[in-house]
Motif scaffolding. Structure first.
Motif, mmCIF file in Angstrom:
data_model
loop_
_atom_site.group_PDB
_atom_site.id
_atom_site.type_symbol
_atom_site.label_atom_id
_atom_site.label_comp_id
_atom_site.label_asym_id
_atom_site.label_seq_id
_atom_site.Cartn_x
_atom_site.Cartn_y
_atom_site.Cartn_z
ATOM 1 N N ILE A 19 27.868 14.669 29.040
ATOM 2 C CA ILE A 19 27.977 16.097 29.353
ATOM 3 C C ILE A 19 27.483 16.952 28.190
ATOM 4 C CG2 ILE A 19 29.607 17.981 29.775
ATOM 5 C CD1 ILE A 19 31.269 15.906 31.397
ATOM 6 N N ARG A 20 27.868 16.580 26.967
ATOM 7 C CA ARG A 20 27.486 17.373 25.793
ATOM 8 C C ARG A 20 26.066 17.071 25.314
ATOM 9 N NH1 ARG A 20 32.902 16.846 22.001
ATOM 10 N NH2 ARG A 20 34.337 17.896 23.447
ATOM 11 N N GLY A 21 25.477 15.985 25.809
ATOM 12 C CA GLY A 21 24.134 15.613 25.378
ATOM 13 C C GLY A 21 24.096 15.045 23.970
ATOM 14 N N VAL A 77 31.685 22.183 32.757
ATOM 15 C CA VAL A 77 30.440 21.693 33.345
ATOM 16 C C VAL A 77 30.128 22.522 34.586
ATOM 17 C CG1 VAL A 77 29.249 19.721 34.367
ATOM 18 C CG2 VAL A 77 30.889 19.364 32.528
ATOM 19 N N ASP A 78 28.901 23.024 34.676
ATOM 20 C CA ASP A 78 28.491 23.779 35.863
ATOM 21 C C ASP A 78 28.586 22.884 37.091
ATOM 22 O OD1 ASP A 78 27.845 26.084 34.403
ATOM 23 O OD2 ASP A 78 25.814 25.360 34.011
ATOM 24 N N ASP A 79 29.045 23.470 38.198
ATOM 25 C CA ASP A 79 29.228 22.728 39.439
ATOM 26 C C ASP A 79 27.977 21.974 39.846
ATOM 27 O OD1 ASP A 79 31.801 23.639 39.575
ATOM 28 O OD2 ASP A 79 31.463 25.010 41.246
ATOM 29 N N GLU A 80 26.816 22.601 39.753
ATOM 30 C CA GLU A 80 25.586 21.941 40.187
ATOM 31 C C GLU A 80 25.156 20.824 39.236
ATOM 32 O OE1 GLU A 80 24.720 25.597 37.838
ATOM 33 O OE2 GLU A 80 25.735 25.345 39.742
ATOM 34 N N ARG A 81 25.629 20.833 38.011
ATOM 35 C CA ARG A 81 25.276 19.808 37.035
ATOM 36 C C ARG A 81 26.251 18.624 37.032
ATOM 37 N NH1 ARG A 81 26.415 19.704 31.174
ATOM 38 N NH2 ARG A 81 25.166 17.997 30.428
ATOM 39 N N LEU A 82 27.452 18.805 37.539
ATOM 40 C CA LEU A 82 28.519 17.814 37.446
ATOM 41 C C LEU A 82 28.207 16.463 38.101
ATOM 42 C CD1 LEU A 82 31.347 17.252 36.413
ATOM 43 C CD2 LEU A 82 32.247 18.249 38.516
ATOM 44 N N GLU A 84 25.558 14.581 38.385
ATOM 45 C CA GLU A 84 24.685 13.648 37.665
ATOM 46 C C GLU A 84 25.395 12.927 36.517
ATOM 47 O OE1 GLU A 84 21.798 11.112 36.941
ATOM 48 O OE2 GLU A 84 22.063 12.356 38.712
ATOM 49 N N PRO A 85 26.064 13.636 35.583
ATOM 50 C CA PRO A 85 26.773 12.864 34.548
ATOM 51 C C PRO A 85 27.894 12.006 35.130
ATOM 52 C CG PRO A 85 27.187 15.222 34.261
ATOM 53 C CD PRO A 85 26.132 15.075 35.321
ATOM 54 N N GLN A 88 26.136 8.875 36.330
ATOM 55 C CA GLN A 88 25.695 8.080 35.173
ATOM 56 C C GLN A 88 26.877 7.372 34.532
ATOM 57 O OE1 GLN A 88 23.801 11.038 32.729
ATOM 58 N NE2 GLN A 88 21.781 10.599 33.564
#
Length: 119
Positions: A19-21, A77-82, A84-85, A88
């Motif tokens: 999430i944090r990259g 975490v933005d809803d649309e981004r959640l 994918e991580p 993974q």
């Protein structure tokens, strides 16, 4: 329970790192064990050997308190981004053992700090 056996300092650090990259290092998730209480832990080999088979010191459950920074990372975490991580992380493995066996929990449609803090 699907989450049994997750080591927060390793497995949850993987999710927080995704999430944090950043690389998933053990210091991303510093936890405090609150159960079983450390002050009640056996001190000698004899005390360990005298524990009953169902002692939480032998096979859990272990309950850990996570730092607020981990809660905030997950909640922010933005809803649309959640998704994918989450995917993974669910498919990641350490030493050939998949985290969650590839199981991915349902991703909530709306996240907020209140949702993760229980308020």
């Amino acid at each position: 329970m699907h989450a049994k056996g997750i080591a927060p300092q390793v497995d949850l650090a993987e999710l927080v790192g995704l999430i944090r990259g950043v690389p998933p290092t053990g210091d991303l998730v510093e936890v405090e064990e609150i159960y079983p209480p450390g002050e009640a832990a056996p001190q000698t080999d004899e005390e360990w050997e005298a524990l009953p088979p169902d002692s939480p010191f032998l096979d859990g459950p272990g309950i850990f308190e996570l730092p607020a920074s981990v809660r905030d990372t997950l909640a922010d975490v933005d809803d649309e981004r959640l998704p994918e991580p989450a995917r993974q992380w669910a498919g990641a493995d350490f030493a050939g053992v998949p985290i969650l066996g590839g199981w991915c929990p349902p991703v909530p449609s709306s996240t907020s700090p209140a949702r993760f803090s229980g308020t």
